[in-house]
Design an enzyme around this catalytic site. Structure first.
Site: not given
Ligand code: GLC
Length: 602
Positions: A134, A239, A304, A371-372
């Site tokens: 990541d 991310d 993402e 995970h979100d």
């Molecule tokens: C992304 C991650 C999430 C995190 C956010 C801030 O969306 O998937 O888990 O809280 O970024 O880094």
């Protein structure tokens, strides 16, 4: 006849309906097998997302770690996945569980050491798999030395973050420069007494946004990528990329969203994020990262970007300026937030949303959860676990599976006292359950021994789901049929050229039924049918189809609970009168059917 047919049928027998998937396979009569062009790994392999805190606790203290992941290689290879993506394992105060990084090139002790990561990279490669890290470029931790130095205005760090004096109102009150709201609720600005300025944070106040208008910062982040590339990682998931830049004029307020379903100005959804998302400079920086990563052979960049489909597609770039290999496709996941909206038509619409918007020659991908977001079984129903894994793995493109989804793991109830996720905490006791991401982050369920075999410590960082006693890897290994075994069979099936390279077409869709074919000249051809109806449905798949389908198919694999005779492995079914059994109870029913008329499809 020179032809082989394979059917895959998935029946879901629940009070809400029946799901049926049929896969038909045959070799086109005069077809020749196409020359096998070598595709990059990220096109042919399944990505498996490992949340390191929760996968396996190798050095027992209740939190998963790198040694734990290294010890599970056999499981991963046997599952049939090809790429492991790790959520952040870097040094972090863990305010957002690793997404608040205080050192981008070191490992947090909770996960182990750099040697442990080197060992994991070596193990992954030794097993013929790939590993992705990541990359969290939008923000660091407020404990990062860059931030501490920036607060002190030490050059070159002074402008590494987004600072503003704010505004002074007529009554002499100091307020943030604009109305921007954090994704985690409340103002996105925090006043720093020492520096005497506000800093911007798209997420927690402990996650200050980095300022890519600083050339030095830009260079630092490139060095981070280079550091990990030299270690031999195979790529990155980037991310929160949509938030990388904000408009330069920090006095601009974002407009209130006319279509928002909230009237709470502290909710991120209250505003239209014209000035904080998808800014043009983001694409320029991504192009620079692409260029850098391309200096190393066979790497992948995945972004993402939770944003509108037209904007998501911009992150692919074009032939002149290539950007990401793909952005995670969250539309399938987002369309499956609850069962009530699931129909044959809705599935087709969601699949086409991506495929119709895909730029030419770009590669699709599918995501069911992460995970979100909650677990698939809890969002849409346990009975759909196999059906949705089947969609994920058999649609054209790269599937990503979040750990435990191969078992149908469910959301775990987490009391307010046990809640750890800052996103949940910020909404308070009344609302935390609507927002907390803890329920989908609980320990992997390996067996029915204490704490699900995840650890030998006396406690775990988040509670283990009490259903571990029957929902676990070992139980599904030992069962004659299980989600795990279905998943493995699907992983095997999708290795065929047809699933990797084949075209997709839609012979028949209705409120109840979604179906698609996967075809490749000279190779096996497949038909997948999903029935979401609550009653027994007899469907004629030839009806309305604008292309010819074979008449019959034979079962090759079936659901863990299907005991009906007509869908037994090896049974032949008629596609003109395909009988889809009605809901019979709260259990699931998966069938994969195959007809082999000769031995060409090996
Ligand atoms: C992304 C991650 C999430 C995190 C956010 C801030 O969306 O998937 O888990 O809280 O970024 O880094």
């Amino acid at each position: 006849m020179n032809r082989k047919i394979i059917f895959t049928t998935l029946f879901t027998l629940l009070f809400v309906g029946v799901i049926v998937v049929i896969v038909v396979c045959f070799i086109a009569k005069n077809g020749k097998r196409v020359e096998e062009e070598v595709l990059p790994f990220w096109k042919t392999e399944i990505i498996y997302q490992v949340y390191p805190r929760s996968f396996f606790d190798g050095v027992p203290d209740g939190t998963g770690d790198l040694a734990g992941i290294s010890s599970r290689m056999e499981y991963l290879t046997h599952l049939g996945i090809g790429v492991v993506w790790l959520n952040p394992v870097f040094q972090s105060p863990m305010k957002d569980f690793g997404y608040d990084i205080s050192n981008y090139t070191d490992i947090d002790p909770i996960f182990g050491t750099m040697d442990d990561l080197d060992h994991l990279i070596a193990e992954v490669h030794r097993h013929g798999l790939k590993i992705l890290l990541d990359f969290v470029p939008n923000h660091s931790s407020d404990q990062h030395e860059w931030f501490i130095k920036s607060v002190n205005r030490e050059d070159p760090y002074t402008n590494y973050y987004v600072w503003s004096d704010g505004k002074v109102l007529a009554n002499d009150t100091r307020v943030p420069p604009n109305n921007w709201v954090s994704k985690f609720r409340g103002s996105a600005w925090e006043y720093n007494e020492k520096r005497g300025q506000y800093y911007y944070h798209q997420y927690l106040k402990e996650q200050p946004d980095l300022n890519y208008r600083s050339p030095n910062l830009k260079e630092e982040m490139k060095n981070v990528l280079t550091f990990w590339l030299k270690k031999g990682v195979d790529g990155f998931r980037i991310d929160a990329l949509v938030s990388l830049f904000e408009v330069e004029d920090l006095n601009l307020d974002e407009p209130v969203a006319s279509d928002s379903d909230t009237d709470d100005p502290n909710d991120h959804a209250y505003l239209n994020h014209t000035y904080t998302l998808n800014q043009p400079e983001t694409f320029e920086v991504l192009a620079e990262w692409r260029h850098l990563v391309d200096k190393y052979p066979n790497k992948v960049l995945i972004t993402e970007v939770y944003t509108a489909v037209e904007d998501v597609m911009r992150y692919y770039g074009n032939d002149t300026v290539p950007l990401a290999d793909f952005s995670f496709n969250y539309f399938l996941q987002d369309s499956l937030m609850n069962r009530s909206e699931l129909t044959g038509d809705s599935l087709k619409q969601t699949v086409n949303l991506w495929l119709d918007n895909l730029p030419p020659n770009k590669w699709p991908n599918w995501v069911l959860g992460n995970h979100d977001n909650g677990r698939v079984a809890s969002r849409v129903g346990k009975d759909l676990v196999d059906a949705l894994n089947m969609l994920n793995l058999l649609l054209p493109g790269t599937p990503t599976t979040y750990y435990g989804e191969e078992l149908g793991m469910e959301n775990t109830f987490i009391s307010w006292e046990d809640t750890r996720d800052p996103k949940g905490c910020r909404w308070g006791k009344e609302h935390y359950q609507e927002y907390s991401r803890d329920p989908e982050r609980t320990p992997m369920q390996w067996n029915k021994t204490s704490l699900a075999g995840f650890t030998t410590a006396s406690d775990t960082w988040l509670p283990v789901n009490p259903n571990y006693e029957y929902l676990n890897v070992l139980a599904q290994e030992e069962a004659e049929v299980s989600h795990l075994k279905v998943y493995r069979s699907l992983a095997e099936l999708r290795k065929t050229q047809t699933f990797i390279k084949g075209e997709i077409a839609f012979p028949f869709t209705s409120k109840e039924i979604f179906s698609f074919t996967r075809t490749l000249e000279g190779s096996e051809e497949y038909l997948v049918v999903i029935n979401t109806a609550v009653e027994e449905v007899e469907v004629n798949l030839h009806q309305n189809s604008n292309f010819e389908l074979p008449e019959h198919g034979t079962v090759v694999l079936r659901s863990i609970t299907d005991t009906s005779q007509h869908s037994e492995i090896g049974s032949v079914v008629n596609l003109a009168e395909l009988l889809l059994v009605p809901a019979q109870g709260d259990y699931q029913h998966l069938v994969i059917l195959a007809v082999v008329e000769d031995d060409i499809c090996n």
